[in-house]
Structures are given as C-alpha cells and as structure tokens.
Design a protein around this motif. Structure first.
Motif, short mmCIF file in Angstrom:
data_model
loop_
_atom_site.label_atom_id
_atom_site.label_comp_id
_atom_site.label_asym_id
_atom_site.label_seq_id
_atom_site.Cartn_x
_atom_site.Cartn_y
_atom_site.Cartn_z
N THR A 26 0.86 -1.18 0.00
CA THR A 26 0.00 0.00 0.00
C THR A 26 0.89 1.23 0.00
O THR A 26 1.74 1.40 0.88
CB THR A 26 -0.91 0.03 1.24
N ALA A 28 0.84 5.08 0.45
CA ALA A 28 -0.03 6.12 1.02
C ALA A 28 0.77 7.40 1.26
O ALA A 28 1.97 7.47 0.96
CB ALA A 28 -0.63 5.61 2.33
N SER A 75 -7.23 3.52 2.16
CA SER A 75 -6.07 4.30 2.62
C SER A 75 -5.98 5.66 1.93
O SER A 75 -5.22 6.51 2.36
CB SER A 75 -4.78 3.52 2.33
#
Length: 104
Positions: A26, A28, A75
C-alpha cells in the motif's frame, strides 16, 4: 524520470470464493499524492487506465518490473501488486516491511 520510494508491509488478500491470493504493497501519504498528481496530469508513463490504475515501473532490490498501481479507497493511496517472481527473487515475506521505488 521521477520516482517515489516507500517502505511498507507486504500483505496478502485472499478471495472468499476460492484459493486465490494476491500480494500488495500500500502506497499512502505523500508518495500516493505524487502518484495521483502525475497520473491526473498525464505525466505518468502511459497515463491512467482501467479501474483508475496508472502504469508504473517498480523496483524492489535488484528486481525491476512494469506494472500498474490501483486506487485504494481505504487508505486514500494506491495498491501495488507484487507477483510471485518478485517475492521469490527478493525473499519477501508477508507482513514484513518492503522498500519499493515506483518510477513516473
């Protein structure tokens, strides 16, 4: 070519309909913002594609490959799929932090 680097845990998504499992990182925060701005402005490799994805070049260790990142609503960032060949070549383990460089 611009790039962003992040260190984030490798995680696994499994399907409730079968044995399939996919591994992701992920992206972010500021790195996600940089990707978003580049994708919107059309400066990202080939621009935006299906599902709002953006084509990228990713590097983990000595392994470099072309792939896409996908918007991640939870997110507010992006998901980078990490295929088995990359995980094996770099000795990646689920839930361990991985440093990836994504090139624009």
């Amino acid at each position: 070519m611009e790039s962003v680097a992040v260190t984030t845990p490798l995680w696994r998504w499994t399907s409730s309909a079968g044995p399939a499992a996919w591994y992701f990182l992920t992206i972010a925060g500021e790195a996600a913002d940089a990707i978003r701005l580049a994708a919107i402005s059309g400066q990202w490799l080939d621009g935006r594609r299906g599902f709002g994805s953006a084509r990228v070049e990713a590097r983990i260790g000595d392994t470099v490959w072309k792939t896409s990142v996908f918007p991640h609503r939870e997110s507010g960032g992006w998901l980078l799929p990490v295929k088995a060949a990359v995980r094996k070549a770099e000795g990646l383990v689920e839930d361990e932090p991985v440093t990836v460089t994504v090139s624009l």
